[in-house]
Write a protein that holds these residues in place. Sequence first.
Motif, PDB file in Angstrom:
ATOM      1  N   ALA A  70      33.686  34.169  46.340  1.00 29.37           N
ATOM      2  CA  ALA A  70      34.385  35.031  47.014  1.00 29.37           C
ATOM      3  C   ALA A  70      35.825  34.821  46.700  1.00 29.37           C
ATOM      4  O   ALA A  70      36.816  35.886  46.183  1.00 29.37           O
ATOM      5  CB  ALA A  70      34.185  35.378  48.615  1.00 29.37           C
ATOM      6  N   CYS A  71      36.313  33.725  46.829  1.00 22.29           N
ATOM      7  CA  CYS A  71      37.757  33.216  46.646  1.00 22.29           C
ATOM      8  C   CYS A  71      38.280  33.415  45.295  1.00 22.29           C
ATOM      9  O   CYS A  71      39.302  34.095  44.899  1.00 22.29           O
ATOM     10  CB  CYS A  71      37.982  31.670  47.187  1.00 22.29           C
ATOM     11  SG  CYS A  71      38.067  31.459  49.037  1.00 22.29           S
ATOM     12  N   LEU A  72      37.323  33.101  44.495  1.00 23.72           N
ATOM     13  CA  LEU A  72      37.368  33.389  42.928  1.00 23.72           C
ATOM     14  C   LEU A  72      37.652  34.903  42.611  1.00 23.72           C
ATOM     15  O   LEU A  72      38.692  35.114  41.580  1.00 23.72           O
ATOM     16  CB  LEU A  72      36.925  32.565  41.912  1.00 23.72           C
ATOM     17  CG  LEU A  72      36.739  31.187  42.056  1.00 23.72           C
ATOM     18  CD1 LEU A  72      35.716  30.418  41.329  1.00 23.72           C
ATOM     19  CD2 LEU A  72      38.272  30.677  41.563  1.00 23.72           C
ATOM     20  N   LEU A  73      36.804  35.777  43.211  1.00 25.96           N
ATOM     21  CA  LEU A  73      36.912  37.256  42.851  1.00 25.96           C
ATOM     22  C   LEU A  73      38.120  37.634  43.313  1.00 25.96           C
ATOM     23  O   LEU A  73      38.874  38.407  42.576  1.00 25.96           O
ATOM     24  CB  LEU A  73      35.860  37.827  43.251  1.00 25.96           C
ATOM     25  CG  LEU A  73      35.738  39.214  43.251  1.00 25.96           C
ATOM     26  CD1 LEU A  73      35.923  39.693  41.521  1.00 25.96           C
ATOM     27  CD2 LEU A  73      34.548  39.903  43.727  1.00 25.96           C
ATOM     28  N   LEU A  74      38.556  37.143  44.556  1.00 22.48           N
ATOM     29  CA  LEU A  74      39.898  37.690  45.207  1.00 22.48           C
ATOM     30  C   LEU A  74      41.116  37.159  44.415  1.00 22.48           C
ATOM     31  O   LEU A  74      42.156  37.881  44.208  1.00 22.48           O
ATOM     32  CB  LEU A  74      40.021  37.133  46.611  1.00 22.48           C
ATOM     33  CG  LEU A  74      41.155  37.489  47.545  1.00 22.48           C
ATOM     34  CD1 LEU A  74      41.299  38.970  47.512  1.00 22.48           C
ATOM     35  CD2 LEU A  74      41.181  37.050  48.897  1.00 22.48           C
ATOM     36  N   TYR A  75      40.993  36.000  43.841  1.00 23.59           N
ATOM     37  CA  TYR A  75      41.932  35.337  43.019  1.00 23.59           C
ATOM     38  C   TYR A  75      42.219  36.421  41.705  1.00 23.59           C
ATOM     39  O   TYR A  75      43.072  36.610  41.398  1.00 23.59           O
ATOM     40  CB  TYR A  75      41.717  33.848  42.689  1.00 23.59           C
ATOM     41  CG  TYR A  75      42.334  33.089  41.448  1.00 23.59           C
ATOM     42  CD1 TYR A  75      43.367  32.349  41.820  1.00 23.59           C
ATOM     43  CD2 TYR A  75      42.247  33.676  40.141  1.00 23.59           C
ATOM     44  CE1 TYR A  75      44.196  31.737  40.995  1.00 23.59           C
ATOM     45  CE2 TYR A  75      42.883  32.775  39.257  1.00 23.59           C
ATOM     46  CZ  TYR A  75      43.955  31.968  39.587  1.00 23.59           C
ATOM     47  OH  TYR A  75      44.876  31.313  38.475  1.00 23.59           O
ATOM     48  N   ALA A  76      41.067  36.743  40.970  1.00 29.21           N
ATOM     49  CA  ALA A  76      41.052  37.502  39.975  1.00 29.21           C
ATOM     50  C   ALA A  76      41.487  38.982  39.994  1.00 29.21           C
ATOM     51  O   ALA A  76      41.804  39.867  39.193  1.00 29.21           O
ATOM     52  CB  ALA A  76      39.685  37.644  39.276  1.00 29.21           C
ATOM     53  N   SER A  77      40.933  39.361  41.221  1.00 27.06           N
ATOM     54  CA  SER A  77      41.657  40.795  41.596  1.00 27.06           C
ATOM     55  C   SER A  77      43.029  41.338  41.497  1.00 27.06           C
ATOM     56  O   SER A  77      43.123  42.458  41.205  1.00 27.06           O
ATOM     57  CB  SER A  77      40.866  41.362  42.946  1.00 27.06           C
ATOM     58  OG  SER A  77      41.764  40.702  43.944  1.00 27.06           O
ATOM     59  N   ASP A  78      43.658  40.272  41.418  1.00 25.31           N
ATOM     60  CA  ASP A  78      45.036  40.556  41.348  1.00 25.31           C
ATOM     61  C   ASP A  78      45.796  40.418  39.842  1.00 25.31           C
ATOM     62  O   ASP A  78      46.927  40.739  39.600  1.00 25.31           O
ATOM     63  CB  ASP A  78      45.973  39.716  42.357  1.00 25.31           C
ATOM     64  CG  ASP A  78      47.411  39.816  42.437  1.00 25.31           C
ATOM     65  OD1 ASP A  78      47.599  41.194  42.082  1.00 25.31           O
ATOM     66  OD2 ASP A  78      48.320  39.122  42.268  1.00 25.31           O
ATOM     67  N   LEU A  79      44.522  39.808  38.988  1.00 21.09           N
ATOM     68  CA  LEU A  79      45.378  39.606  37.555  1.00 21.09           C
ATOM     69  C   LEU A  79      45.857  40.819  36.819  1.00 21.09           C
ATOM     70  O   LEU A  79      46.860  40.402  35.931  1.00 21.09           O
ATOM     71  CB  LEU A  79      44.188  38.879  36.808  1.00 21.09           C
ATOM     72  CG  LEU A  79      44.133  37.216  37.158  1.00 21.09           C
ATOM     73  CD1 LEU A  79      42.864  36.625  36.401  1.00 21.09           C
ATOM     74  CD2 LEU A  79      45.375  36.427  36.743  1.00 21.09           C
ATOM     75  N   THR A  80      45.123  41.871  36.752  1.00 19.68           N
ATOM     76  CA  THR A  80      45.271  42.855  36.089  1.00 19.68           C
ATOM     77  C   THR A  80      45.756  44.311  36.515  1.00 19.68           C
ATOM     78  O   THR A  80      45.848  45.387  35.781  1.00 19.68           O
ATOM     79  CB  THR A  80      43.897  43.079  34.723  1.00 19.68           C
ATOM     80  OG1 THR A  80      42.910  43.563  35.726  1.00 19.68           O
ATOM     81  CG2 THR A  80      43.889  41.743  34.176  1.00 19.68           C
ATOM     82  N   MET A  81      45.881  44.304  37.780  1.00 20.87           N
ATOM     83  CA  MET A  81      45.998  45.535  38.446  1.00 20.87           C
ATOM     84  C   MET A  81      47.097  46.240  38.175  1.00 20.87           C
ATOM     85  O   MET A  81      47.416  47.724  38.222  1.00 20.87           O
ATOM     86  CB  MET A  81      45.966  45.279  40.030  1.00 20.87           C
ATOM     87  CG  MET A  81      44.731  44.858  40.628  1.00 20.87           C
ATOM     88  SD  MET A  81      43.611  46.137  40.516  1.00 20.87           S
ATOM     89  CE  MET A  81      43.988  47.241  41.789  1.00 20.87           C
TER      90      MET A  81
END
Length: 289
Positions: A190-201
Amino acid sequence: MLRHVIEDLLSIEPAGADRFRAAKQSDVFDRVYGGQMLAQGLRAAAATVDGARPPNSAHCYFLRLGDPTVPLEFHVERVRETRTFSNRLVRAQQNDHCVCLMMFSFCAAGEGLEHQWAMPDAPAPETLASRDEQLIAIHGDELPLNAGVPWPVDIRHVNRRPWDPEIGEGRNLLWMRADDALPDDPLLHACLLLYASDLTMAEAATARHPIRWEDLIAGRGIFGASLDHSFWLHQPVRFDDWLLHVQESSRGGGGRGFTTGRFFDRGGRLIASVAQEIFIKETTEGSGR
């Protein structure tokens, strides 16, 4: 790279009653990366919650640009505890200033009505070039600032090349997963998906305009930064398997761009949703938000 993120950038240590410290920040940006701060904040909040309750949502405001050379401190407030939900308010601070204000919700497992949007068609990620391969195809040896930075996330763009200077429709499809196998730790996924969710928005918003991404990153004539970020985890996730991220920017104006996103697993299940508003504005030297 993934081990570096897990052991260094996402690690926190106790610093008092419901207080935690993250000693090391990313050294590849001129500011603290927002997704990293969110993932660390989630870890801090989860440390005060019954482990049987997984996170179901995160909402934050980025109040200041974090200094990557200064340690972050996370102050957790136990806002609410019910039979179903645990809510935590987390303040990320540097030098007694609040950098980011976060709210996390944790929810006990339950049953109820179910429905979801269908996943759009997309080619298999194995048939697509990696992000780095696509960037080299566009820019050759003259990569924009931060373009050669190794991310701990494998990204395969579907309908638009990364940082493509051509104006698009503001709808991006891309596959994402951790760049290595992960242990069976639901909170870590969950933490890593949250981390990744901000990369390309931001890309879905900037794609609607003749903006060179490298100018935005370098602050040449245009300034951009995340203002807020909301994330909903609908069901447990394995982030070492591919997720299709569907991003859409429905509005831009007033110096702000708005983007929503949805994460589907390969079986078509809607795993998570995300929304973000970014500050994006033409600037003169020395100006900002």
